[in-house]
Design a protein around this motif. Structure first.
Motif, PDB file in Angstrom:
ATOM      1  N   ARG A 221       0.865  -1.189   0.000  1.00 45.95           N
ATOM      2  CA  ARG A 221       0.000   0.000   0.000  1.00 45.95           C
ATOM      3  C   ARG A 221       0.903   1.241   0.000  1.00 45.95           C
ATOM      4  NH1 ARG A 221      -3.737   1.249  -0.929  1.00 45.95           N
ATOM      5  NH2 ARG A 221      -4.984   2.118   0.722  1.00 45.95           N
ATOM      6  N   THR A 222       0.526   2.220  -0.772  1.00 46.68           N
ATOM      7  CA  THR A 222       1.267   3.493  -0.791  1.00 46.68           C
ATOM      8  C   THR A 222       0.255   4.636  -0.734  1.00 46.68           C
ATOM      9  OG1 THR A 222       3.028   2.532  -2.133  1.00 46.68           O
ATOM     10  CG2 THR A 222       2.889   4.933  -2.097  1.00 46.68           C
ATOM     11  N   CYS A 223       0.555   5.616   0.091  1.00 46.80           N
ATOM     12  CA  CYS A 223      -0.320   6.805   0.187  1.00 46.80           C
ATOM     13  C   CYS A 223       0.540   8.038  -0.068  1.00 46.80           C
ATOM     14  CB  CYS A 223      -0.927   6.856   1.589  1.00 46.80           C
ATOM     15  SG  CYS A 223      -1.696   8.435   1.976  1.00 46.80           S
ATOM     16  N   SER A 320      -5.986   9.959  -4.571  1.00 47.66           N
ATOM     17  CA  SER A 320      -6.978   8.868  -4.528  1.00 47.66           C
ATOM     18  C   SER A 320      -6.734   7.868  -5.662  1.00 47.66           C
ATOM     19  CB  SER A 320      -8.383   9.467  -4.670  1.00 47.66           C
ATOM     20  OG  SER A 320      -8.399  10.261  -5.848  1.00 47.66           O
ATOM     21  N   SER A 321      -5.661   8.105  -6.406  1.00 44.92           N
ATOM     22  CA  SER A 321      -5.346   7.137  -7.478  1.00 44.92           C
ATOM     23  C   SER A 321      -3.845   7.200  -7.742  1.00 44.92           C
ATOM     24  CB  SER A 321      -6.076   7.549  -8.761  1.00 44.92           C
ATOM     25  OG  SER A 321      -5.532   8.794  -9.198  1.00 44.92           O
ATOM     26  N   SER A 323      -2.484   7.667 -10.565  1.00 44.19           N
ATOM     27  CA  SER A 323      -2.152   8.770 -11.490  1.00 44.19           C
ATOM     28  C   SER A 323      -2.106  10.091 -10.727  1.00 44.19           C
ATOM     29  CB  SER A 323      -3.160   8.836 -12.640  1.00 44.19           C
ATOM     30  OG  SER A 323      -4.439   9.107 -12.100  1.00 44.19           O
ATOM     31  N   GLN A 324      -2.992  10.229  -9.731  1.00 43.49           N
ATOM     32  CA  GLN A 324      -2.937  11.467  -8.940  1.00 43.49           C
ATOM     33  C   GLN A 324      -1.643  11.504  -8.104  1.00 43.49           C
ATOM     34  OE1 GLN A 324      -6.171  12.133  -6.182  1.00 43.49           O
ATOM     35  NE2 GLN A 324      -5.874  14.366  -6.219  1.00 43.49           N
ATOM     36  N   ALA A 325      -1.255  10.346  -7.595  1.00 45.57           N
ATOM     37  CA  ALA A 325      -0.008  10.266  -6.806  1.00 45.57           C
ATOM     38  C   ALA A 325       1.186  10.639  -7.684  1.00 45.57           C
ATOM     39  CB  ALA A 325       0.166   8.867  -6.233  1.00 45.57           C
ATOM     40  N   SER A 326       1.223  10.080  -8.914  1.00 46.68           N
ATOM     41  CA  SER A 326       2.393  10.410  -9.754  1.00 46.68           C
ATOM     42  C   SER A 326       2.337  11.864 -10.216  1.00 46.68           C
ATOM     43  CB  SER A 326       2.578   9.440 -10.920  1.00 46.68           C
ATOM     44  OG  SER A 326       1.395   9.336 -11.622  1.00 46.68           O
ATOM     45  N   ALA A 327       1.148  12.438 -10.300  1.00 44.34           N
ATOM     46  CA  ALA A 327       1.060  13.866 -10.646  1.00 44.34           C
ATOM     47  C   ALA A 327       1.670  14.705  -9.520  1.00 44.34           C
ATOM     48  CB  ALA A 327      -0.389  14.269 -10.884  1.00 44.34           C
ATOM     49  N   LEU A 328       1.405  14.305  -8.284  1.00 44.50           N
ATOM     50  CA  LEU A 328       1.979  15.049  -7.159  1.00 44.50           C
ATOM     51  C   LEU A 328       3.499  14.872  -7.138  1.00 44.50           C
ATOM     52  CD1 LEU A 328      -0.625  14.263  -4.315  1.00 44.50           C
ATOM     53  CD2 LEU A 328      -0.427  16.363  -5.690  1.00 44.50           C
TER      54      LEU A 328
END
Ligand code: FAD
Ligand code: MLT
Ligand code: ZN
Length: 467
Positions: A221-223, A320-321, A323-328
Motif C-alpha cells: 500500500r502506498t499513500c 486517490s489514485s 495517477s494522482q499520486a504520480s502527478a503530485l
C-alpha cells in the motif's frame, strides 16, 4: 599520453565496440548534465565486463594515464567528466548492465555497476521485492554512480543513503587488480570495511564494477499526499507529528517552496496547481506499508487533524489514485528540469541537523534577499533528512562568478555555524574540491590524502576530483 598505439592497445582489450574516438560520439561524455563543464578526451572506453575494466586500468597504471570513471553522467558536481587537458580517458561502465543474481531468501541482488537504477528497481519489483533508492535521475543514472556518490534521493529518511543499501562490492583497484568484495553477508567483521571507502569516493579510489544490493519487502500500500504548510518551521513540526503517528511507514517527506511549484507549472504546462489557493510552502508526504489492507489514507487524515487545528497544516490533497499520486510526485521531480530550463542558478546541496533547518532557511533567506534583492531563492528537497537544495536564481540572467562566490560564502558560513555540510548528497566532484578544504579539519584532510596516496600512488583515478 593517449596516442594511437595506446588506443590500439585499448581496442585489443575491449574490441571495436568498446572504443569511441569520433568527436561527435565523445561529446556527450565530456559535458556534465548541468552544462558547467566541457572536458576533453581522445577516447571513451566502454568495457563489457570486469576483466576488461581491469585490463584497461592495468594499461593506464603502466602508462600513468588518468581515468575518469563514468556511469550515467547525471552527476551535479562535475565528477564524471574529464578536465580540458585531454590527458585522461573516460571509462564508461554503461555497457556493463547484467543483473548477475537475485537471491530471494537472502534478500539480495548482485548487479553490474552499469545497470540503470530504474532497471534495478523494476527487477526487484518483478521478484516481489523492493529496492528503495529513488531519485529523479533514476531513468539514466547507474548504480555504480549511485554508490560512488553515495546518492541520497527521496527515501533516505526511511532507508538511508546508497551506501546503506549495499552488502558488498566488486571493484578494480588503481593498479588494475580485481577486488571481489561481493559478499552477501549482513555480518562480517573481518578487518577494515573497504566497501565504505570506495562508496562515496567519487571514482578517486577505484572503479566499482559490481555490487550486492539489499532487497526489501515490496510495499503493498502506498499513500501520497501534498500538505500545504505556512512555513518551513511548520513543516519540521509536521514531520515530527506524522513520523510520531506513522513511524517507519513514512518513506518520503519533500519540501517545496512556492517558486518551485510556479517554475514547474510554467515549464511543464500539464502540471496542475495542486490546491484551490496558492500556498507559499508545501510538503510531499509518502507513506508505504507491506500490509495489504493498511488504511494509510485514513491514518494520515487522522494524524493531520491536530495539525489543521494548530495551524501547522493549511490544506492537504491525499491522492486517490496512482495517477494522482504520480502527478503530485511529478511536481517535485520536475523541479530540477524546470530550474535548468530557466537558466543557470547558484546551486547548493546542503544539510543541517533537522532541528536547525528552519533556522537555516529563515537566516539564509534574509541574508540572500538582502545581498541580492533581484534574485529568487529556490528552496526544495529532502527536508525529512535535513537535506535541502537551496539555490539562487537571477531571473533572466546568469549569475556572475562574483555573485556565485558571494552567495556561496553566505550559505557556507551559515552552514559552518549550524554544523551543516556543503554537500549533502551530490559529492564534491571538481566543483567543491577546493571549497571542502575550508570546511574540514587538517586531521581529516590528512587522513583522506593518506588513503588516496596509499591506494592510488600515481594519482590516475579521477584526478582533480574530491581532493
Ligand atoms: P556519473 O555522473 O556518471 O558519475 C558520478 C561520480 O561517480 C563521478 O565522480 C564518477 O567518476 C563516479 N563514478 C561513476 N560510476 C562509477 C563507478 N562505476 N565506479 C567508480 N566511480 C564511478 N543525486 C542525489 O544524491 N539525490 C538526488 O535526489 C538526485 N536527484 C537528481 C535529479 C536530477 C534531475 C539529476 C540530473 C541528478 C540528480 N542527482 C541526485 C545527481 C546524480 O543523479 C547522482 O549523483 C547519481 O548518483 C550519479 O549517478 P551517475 O551514474 O549518473 O554517475
Ligand atoms: C533533487 O533532489 O532533485 C536533486 O538532488 C537535483 C537537484 O539538486 O537539482
Ligand atoms: Zn536531491
Amino acid at each position: 599520453m593517449i596516442d594511437s598505439s595506446f588506443i590500439e592497445r585499448v581496442r585489443q582489450i575491449v574490441g571495436a565496440a568498446g572504443v569511441l574516438t569520433d568527436a561527435g560520439d565523445i561529446d556527450p561524455y565530456v559535458r556534465d548534465w548541468r552544462g558547467n563543464y566541457i572536458g576533453k578526451t581522445a577516447v571513451v572506453v566502454r568495457p563489457a565486463n570486469t576483466e576488461e575494466v581491469a585490463a584497461v586500468v592495468k594499461l593506464c597504471a603502466q602508462t600513468h594515464t588518468p581515468i575518469v570513471p563514468q556511469g550515467g553522467n547525471t552527476g551535479m558536481v562535475g565528477g564524471g567528466v574529464p578536465d580540458t587537458s585531454g590527458d585522461a580517458i573516460v571509462l564508461s561502465l554503461k555497457r556493463m548492465t547484467r543483473i548477475r543474481e537475485i537471491d530471494l531468501a537472502n534478500n539480495a541482488m548482485t548487479v553490474d555497476a552499469g545497470c540503470i537504477l530504474q532497471t534495478i528497481q523494476n527487477a526487484a519489483l518483478e521478484n516481489d521485492r523492493y529496492f528503495p533508492l529513488s531519485l529523479a535521475a533514476e531513468g539514466s543514472c547507474t548504480i555504480g554512480g549511485n554508490l560512488s556518490t553515495n546518492a541520497g534521493g527521496t527515501a533516505v529518511l526511511r532507508f538511508g543513503n546508497a551506501r546503506d543499501l549495499v552488502l558488498g562490492i566488486e571493484a578494480v583497484t588503481p593498479d588494475g587488480r580485481i577486488w571481489n568484495g561481493l559478499k552477501a553477508l549482513r555480518k562480517d567483521n573481518t578487518g577494515y570495511d573497504l566497501k565504505h571507502l570506495l562508496m562515496g569516493a567519487e571514482g578517486t579510489l577505484g572503479i566499482i564494477t559490481g555490487a550486492v544490493l539489499k532487497l526489501y519487502p515490496k510495499p503493498q500500500r502506498t499513500c501520497t499526499a501534498l500538505v500545504a504548510v505556512p512555513s518551513p518551521r511548520a513543516s519540521v513540526q509536521l514531520l515530527a507529528t506524522i513520523r510520531g503517528a506513522m513511524g517507519d511507514r513514512l518513506t518520503g517527506f519533500e519540501l517545496m517552496s512556492r517558486v518551485c511549484v510556479d517554475h514547474v507549472i510554467t515549464h511543464f504546462p500539464s502540471t496542475a496547481e495542486p490546491f484551490e489557493q496558492r500556498h507559499d510552502w508545501q510538503v510531499l508526504v509518502e507513506l508505504t506499508d507491506t500490509l495489504k489492507d493498511a488504511q494509510l489514507e485514513d491514518a494520515l487524515a487522522t494524524s493531520l487533524e491536530p495539525a489543521f487545528e494548530s495551524g501547522l497544516a493549511e490544506d492537504a490533497v491525499i491522492a486517490s489514485s496512482e495517477s494522482q499520486a504520480s502527478a503530485l510526485w511529478g511536481i517535485r521531480e520536475h523541479i530540477p528540469e524546470a530550474e535548468k530550463a530557466r537558466g543557470k542558478s547558484v546551486k547548493h546541496d546542503i544539510s543541517v541537523p533537522i532541528s536547525r533547518i528552519a533556522e537555516f532557511i529563515e537566516r539564509g533567506d534574509a541574508a540572500l534577499n538582502a545581498a541580492f534583492p533581484n534574485a529568487q531563492v529556490i528552496c526544495f528537497g529532502h527536508i525529512g533528512d535535513g537535506n535541502l537544495h537551496y539555490n539562487l536564481s537571477f531571473p533572466g540572467a546568469t549569475p556572475s562568478v562574483e555573485q556565485t562566490h558571494a552567495a556561496n560564502s553566505i550559505v557556507y558560513a551559515l552552514l559552518d555555524e549550524l554544523g551543516g555540510s556543503i554537500s549533502a548528497e551530490h559529492g564534491l566532484g571538481q566543483m567543491k574540491r577546493d571549497e571542502i578544504t575550508r570546511h574540514k579539519g587538517e586531521v581529516e584532510l590528512d587522513m583522506m590524502r593518506a588513503i588516496k596516496r596509499a591506494l592510488d600512488p600515481h594519482g590516475i583515478m579521477n584526478p582533480g576530483k574530491v581532493l
